[in-house]
Every structure is written in structure tokens, then in C-alpha cells.
Design an enzyme around this catalytic site. Structure first.
Site: not given
Ligand code: NDP
Length: 405
Positions: A290, A319, A338
Site C-alpha cells: 500500500r 488512489q 494499481h
Molecule cells: P497476508 O495476510 O497473508 O500477509 C500479511 C503479512 O503481513 C502477515 O504475515 C502479517 O503478519 C504481516 N504483518 C502485518 N503487520 C506487520 C508488521 N507491522 N510488520 C511486519 N509484518 C507485518 O496478506 P497477503 O500477503 O495476501 O497481502 C498482504 C498485503 O498486500 C495486503 O494486505 C494488501 O495491502 C497488499 N495487496 C496488494 C495487492 C495489489 O494489487 N497491489 C493485491 C493483494 C494484496 P502476521 O500475520 O504474521 O501477524
């Protein structure tokens, strides 16, 4: 209990192509996937009313939902006019029961808009990442917020890998020389390196971050990650990962950093002058998570000073970004709009996922746990694992400054 009264389903989608809604496609089919990498099943709606591989995410595509919604006696309103007090979205919101929106063209659900939507019960993200909803207000109002977990995670991982290579090898200017009609090799390679041997790290090894690590292993780089929860030891071993307990430690050793955490209170403006200052001079950042996870002006300053050798990604804030957003013109960037999570392949999955969510919700069946971000007045499901409560929509009204060209 299933819902019998007529509802209003308000759907915010990006505009149709300027060339008109497509009548033909580059490919006739998309591959059929059997399951996601961790075994989760793909969306399982009772049926679909669209052709996978066709444009669904724009207004005329309507996520293939219109027939399904209207045949059940509900109203289906689709618009791309989403920003500013006179927008169709704002005018239609006060009596909407359901809002469906996509992160690519987000219908921001700010505290004020939620206050003005007293009937709103569920906000569905056609994609992944529900930061365009003020989660704190949704919690307070007991509005369910859900997204289609996994639907485009691999799509984004592919885009991130592409952009890492585009930056390090400096692909975009080289393509520019071809388009200009030149053959200027020395100019074209003046910033071009091999990624082999570099230290490459991801911030968050969730679904997307881990998919990026798996793909980057093939490039013989040294892989690093940081996350709130550590990956299983066998995964770390198999991929040769170095875990960092915090992002400061990760960025100080990496040449390339790819960001994959959600935007929430903890991660907003994580990449500011101080954190970027800890990176090696000439590092690269790819951000497909993001836009607001990075401080807009700190990125520009770092590219101008050479602290960053390149920045790429596909996420901006807000956006669409105003036409004078500095990321459009900063040096050595390889940004896209995006798009990473809305390939035609991804659209088929998230349209089916939204249909599954609506079928469940309308029939009083539970929505899959992994799709939930907020439910019952608190973070739930994936939201409870990956998000923190709060609001990251501040400043989204700037999107009204965008003018289509
Ligand atoms: P997941 O929920 O599988 O993964 C998110 C990860 O981020 C989790 O492992 C979580 O940790 C970790 N996390 C959260 N907060 C922190 C932090 N403060 N420091 C370090 N790690 C952190 O989601 P996805 O991988 O599927 O997607 C991630 C993000 O990608 C989405 O939320 C979205 O914003 C973005 N995205 C963008 C898209 C695009 O079109 N550009 C499309 C899809 C997603 P834990 O769960 O271990 O606490």
C-alpha cells in the site's frame, strides 16, 4: 437466517477502458487452478454468470454480479464516481446495505461516510487489503469487513518479482531507447546490474511475501525477511532465509526490499526518512502493498539524493493519485497504476469470491474465516492475525483532485 427484504448493493469499480468495453481478448482461456499454495480452496460460489478471463473489474463488467443480485429482488448500483461530496458513491451511500469496492479504485469508507450510511452491514473488498475502510469505525458500528484472501496474492508476487528485476536491470529506460529509435547501449546500461548475489528482503512473509521469497530463490540471491510471526523452521531452511526481528535490521543489510504487509495503524509511514536512511546507499524498494506504508516525500527525497537507486510498485495514496502526485515524475521509478492484483486471471477469482461471500451472507451462512477482517465488533479471521485496529483512510479525500486524461 437468510435475508428476505430488498437490499441495496452499492458497487464501486474502476471506469471502463477508454477504448470501450472489450469485445475480444488476447487469450481465450485462463488456466484452471486446483487450489492455492497452502491448500486453501478457490472460491466456491454455487454458480457464476461470467466468463473467466474477461474484464469484470470495471463498471460494465460489474464483477459478473448484476443478474445474481437483481434476480433475488435486490438493487445493484455500480459506479466509478467515488470521490467528493457530489460523487454518485456518496449520494447512493445513505441507504446502501452492502458496499463492494476494489483496492485498485477504492471507494474510501471513512468515518464520516460510515456515519452517513446507517444501513450499511457489510463492506466486501473485491481483492485483498481493506485499509480503504476505517476499520475502527466498522468495529464500532458492527459492520462486517471481508476480503477474498489469496485471490490475487500470487498475481502480486509475480508483479513484485517483475519490478525488482525491472529496477535492478533498469529495464524501463532501455525500452525507452528502443521506442526513441536509438541503439545507445552505453546510456542504456549505465544503471543496469545483475540481481544475482544481492541481498533481497521482504517486509512480511504472509501469502504474498512468501510467494515472492519462493520465486526469488531461483535467482541465487541471499534471502531475508521480517514478520510479526516467524515462518516454520523447515521453510526457513528450504529457502535459506535469514529472519530479522525488526524492519530496521532487515533494511540495513538488503540491496532490494519488497514490502508485503497490510496497511494498518502499525505500518503507516513505516518507510520514512529515518528508515530509508538506514538502508545501503543505492538500495531499491518495491512496494506492491500500500502506498501509505511509505512516506511519499521521503521516497522522492531518497531517489533525488541517490540514497535509493530505484523505487517501483503499483500502490499509491490516495488512489487515483492527483495528477501532480510527485511519484509520477520522480527519478528512477518504475511505477505502474494499481494493476498487479487485477490481472484478468485475478479478476475471475475475486469476482467468484465476492459471489461466494454474498451467497453466504444473504443465506445466513458463515463467511469463511479466512475472508474475515472485522466481524462482530472486532478484528476477526485474517484481520485478527494480520491487522491492528485503527484508521488508515486519513487524506483519502485528495483522490477527488484526480482528473482523467
Ligand atoms: P497476508 O495476510 O497473508 O500477509 C500479511 C503479512 O503481513 C502477515 O504475515 C502479517 O503478519 C504481516 N504483518 C502485518 N503487520 C506487520 C508488521 N507491522 N510488520 C511486519 N509484518 C507485518 O496478506 P497477503 O500477503 O495476501 O497481502 C498482504 C498485503 O498486500 C495486503 O494486505 C494488501 O495491502 C497488499 N495487496 C496488494 C495487492 C495489489 O494489487 N497491489 C493485491 C493483494 C494484496 P502476521 O500475520 O504474521 O501477524
Amino acid at each position: 437466517m437468510s435475508i428476505s427484504s430488498a437490499l441495496k448493493v452499492l458497487c464501486v469499480l474502476y471506469p471502463d477502458p477508454v477504448t470501450g468495453f472489450p469485445t475480444a481478448y488476447a487469450r481465450s482461456t485462463i488456466p484452471t487452478l486446483s487450489h492455492y499454495p497452502d491448500g486453501q480452496t478457490l472460491p466456491t460460489p454455487a454458480s457464476i454468470d461470467f466468463m473467466p478471463g474477461q474484464l469484470l473489474g470495471s463498471v460494465s463488467g460489474g464483477l459478473g454480479l448484476e443478474k445474481f443480485v437483481t434476480e433475488r429482488g435486490h438493487r445493484f448500483v455500480v459506479t466509478s464516481d467515488k470521490d467528493g461530496p457530489d460523487s454518485v458513491f456518496e449520494r447512493e451511500l445513505p441507504d446502501a446495505d452492502v458496499v463492494i469496492s476494489q483496492p485498485f479504485w477504492p471507494g474510501y469508507l471513512t468515518a464520516e461516510r460510515i456515519r452517513n450510511a446507517p444501513k450499511l452491514k457489510i463492506a466486501i473488498t473485491a481483492g485483498i487489503g481493506s485499509d480503504h475502510v476505517d476499520l475502527q469505525s466498522a468495529i464500532a458500528r458492527d459492520i462486517t469487513v471481508c476480503e477474498v484472501t489469496w485471490c490475487n496474492s500470487v498475481s502480486v508476487a509475480e508483479h513484485a518479482v517483475m519490478q525488482m528485476l525491472a529496477l535492478v536491470r533498469d529495464y524501463i529506460p532501455q525500452y525507452g531507447w528502443v521506442m526513441k529509435g536509438g541503439w545507445n547501449i552505453a546510456d542504456a546500461i549505465s544503471r543496469s546490474y545483475d540481481i544475482e548475489g544481492m541481498d533481497v528482503g521482504v517486509v512480511a512473509a504472509g501469502r504474498i511475501g512468501l510467494a515472492v521469497l519462493k520465486r526469488m530463490k531461483a535467482f541465487d540471491v541471499k534471502l531475508h525477511y521480517t514478520d510479526r510471526h516467524r515462518l516454520p523452521a523447515e521453510v526457513e531452511q528450504e529457502l535459506g532465509l535469514t529472519f530479522h526481528p525488526n524492519v530496521e535490521s532487515l533494511v540495513s543489510v538488503c540491496d532490494v526490499v519488497s514490502i508485503h504487509c497490510p496497511l494498518h495503524a502499525e505500518t503507516e509511514h513505516m518507510f520514512d526518512d529515518a528508515l530509508i536512511g538506514r538502508m545501503k546507499r543505492g538500495s531499491y524498494i518495491v512496494n506492491t502493498a500500500r502506498g501509505k506504508i511509505c512516506d511519499r516525500d521521503a521516497i522522492v527525497r531518497a531517489l533525488e539524493s541517490g540514497q535509493l537507486a530505484g523505487y517501483a510498485g503499483d500502490v499509491w495514496f490516495p488512489q487515483p493519485p492527483p495528477n501532480d502526485h510527485p511519484w509520477r515524475s520522480m527519478p528512477n521509478h518504475a511505477m505502474t497504476p494499481h494493476t498487479s492484483g487485477t490481472s484478468l486471471s485475478a479478476q475471475a477469482r475475486y469476482a467468484a469470491g465476492v459471489r461466494e461471500i454474498l451467497e453466504c451472507w444473504l443465506n445466513g451462512r458463515p463467511i469463511r474465516e479466512e475472508y474475515l477482517i472485522v466481524q462482530g465488533g472486532g478484528l476477526a479471521g485474517t484481520g485478527a492475525h494480520s491487522y491492528s485496529a485503527g484508521d488508515a483512510t486519513g487524506g483519502s479525500e485528495e483522490a477527488a483532485k484526480f482528473r482523467a486524461v
